[in-house]
Design a protein around this motif. Sequence first.
Motif, PDB file in Angstrom:
ATOM      1  N   THR A 223      -3.303  13.314   7.427  1.00 54.53           N
ATOM      2  CA  THR A 223      -4.421  12.900   6.989  1.00 54.53           C
ATOM      3  C   THR A 223      -5.551  13.959   6.784  1.00 54.53           C
TER       4      THR A 223
ATOM      5  N   VAL B 158      -7.839   1.479   3.444  1.00 51.10           N
ATOM      6  CA  VAL B 158      -7.809   2.652   3.616  1.00 51.10           C
ATOM      7  C   VAL B 158      -7.778   3.606   2.453  1.00 51.10           C
ATOM      8  N   TRP B 159      -8.253   4.779   2.657  1.00 46.46           N
ATOM      9  CA  TRP B 159      -8.350   5.641   1.533  1.00 46.46           C
ATOM     10  C   TRP B 159      -7.099   6.472   1.560  1.00 46.46           C
ATOM     11  N   GLN B 160      -6.351   6.741   0.345  1.00 46.73           N
ATOM     12  CA  GLN B 160      -5.097   7.428   0.306  1.00 46.73           C
ATOM     13  C   GLN B 160      -5.333   8.517  -0.772  1.00 46.73           C
TER      14      GLN B 160
ATOM     15  N   VAL C  34      -5.730   9.306   3.938  1.00 45.31           N
ATOM     16  CA  VAL C  34      -4.176   9.352   4.389  1.00 45.31           C
ATOM     17  C   VAL C  34      -3.610  10.110   3.153  1.00 45.31           C
TER      18      VAL C  34
ATOM     19  N   GLU D 256       3.625   8.480   4.494  1.00 45.92           N
ATOM     20  CA  GLU D 256       2.230   8.844   5.066  1.00 45.92           C
ATOM     21  C   GLU D 256       2.389  10.210   5.469  1.00 45.92           C
TER      22      GLU D 256
ATOM     23  N   PRO E 154     -10.944  10.929   6.637  1.00 47.69           N
ATOM     24  CA  PRO E 154     -10.713   9.309   6.423  1.00 47.69           C
ATOM     25  C   PRO E 154      -9.532   9.237   5.319  1.00 47.69           C
TER      26      PRO E 154
ATOM     27  N   HIS F 139       0.643  -1.242  -0.012  1.00 50.83           N
ATOM     28  CA  HIS F 139      -0.048   0.018   0.082  1.00 50.83           C
ATOM     29  C   HIS F 139       0.890   1.372   0.082  1.00 50.83           C
TER      30      HIS F 139
ATOM     31  N   GLN G 120      -8.443   3.629  -2.858  1.00 48.99           N
ATOM     32  CA  GLN G 120      -9.045   2.645  -1.602  1.00 48.99           C
ATOM     33  C   GLN G 120      -8.075   1.485  -1.870  1.00 48.99           C
TER      34      GLN G 120
END
Length: 166
Positions: free
Chosen positions: A79, A139-141, A84, A76, A82, A58, A129
């Motif tokens: 944020t 996870v949303w990125q 990242v 990362e 929700p 990821h 996602q």
Amino acid sequence: MGLLRRLFGNGAPDGFTGSLEREETVIAHAPVTGGGHLVVTSLGLWVPGESPRRIGWHLISKVKWEGALRVVEASEASTEGPVVLLEDLPAHRFALEDPRRVLRAISQRVEGSIRHRERVESPGVWILQRKIPGQDGVVWQARGDAGVDLGAVREAVSAFAAKLAG
């Protein structure tokens, strides 16, 4: 699984000094010119160095063959709701004699981690996602194109997060 590993090994190449997780499976590996190995596992890509380390699927933004394997890892940054926010780190380059099996395995795992992708053309942001290997859920990125200001990424992601909230 423990008995099989004790009898047949973990599939890692000779000389690999990384510490695989109990449930981590080696899928492919290739020696790197100059020493060490790239090791593709179910949880990520192990890269050589003084102490080998694993990059989770990821957190790999790009992978490409350019006479050497070019891997772009993301960090990362922060944020936004929700989502990242990711920033690309400088590319790693690995000289390999035969990249085919490793390149194919990496590409399959990176693409396989993506459950949904959306493009925000202005300012140039990808929102993904992704499944994190070894964990439940997704996870949303978001990652801006090269040169896109993090503030502009935040604005695009804020609008997307509001859309997610419904």
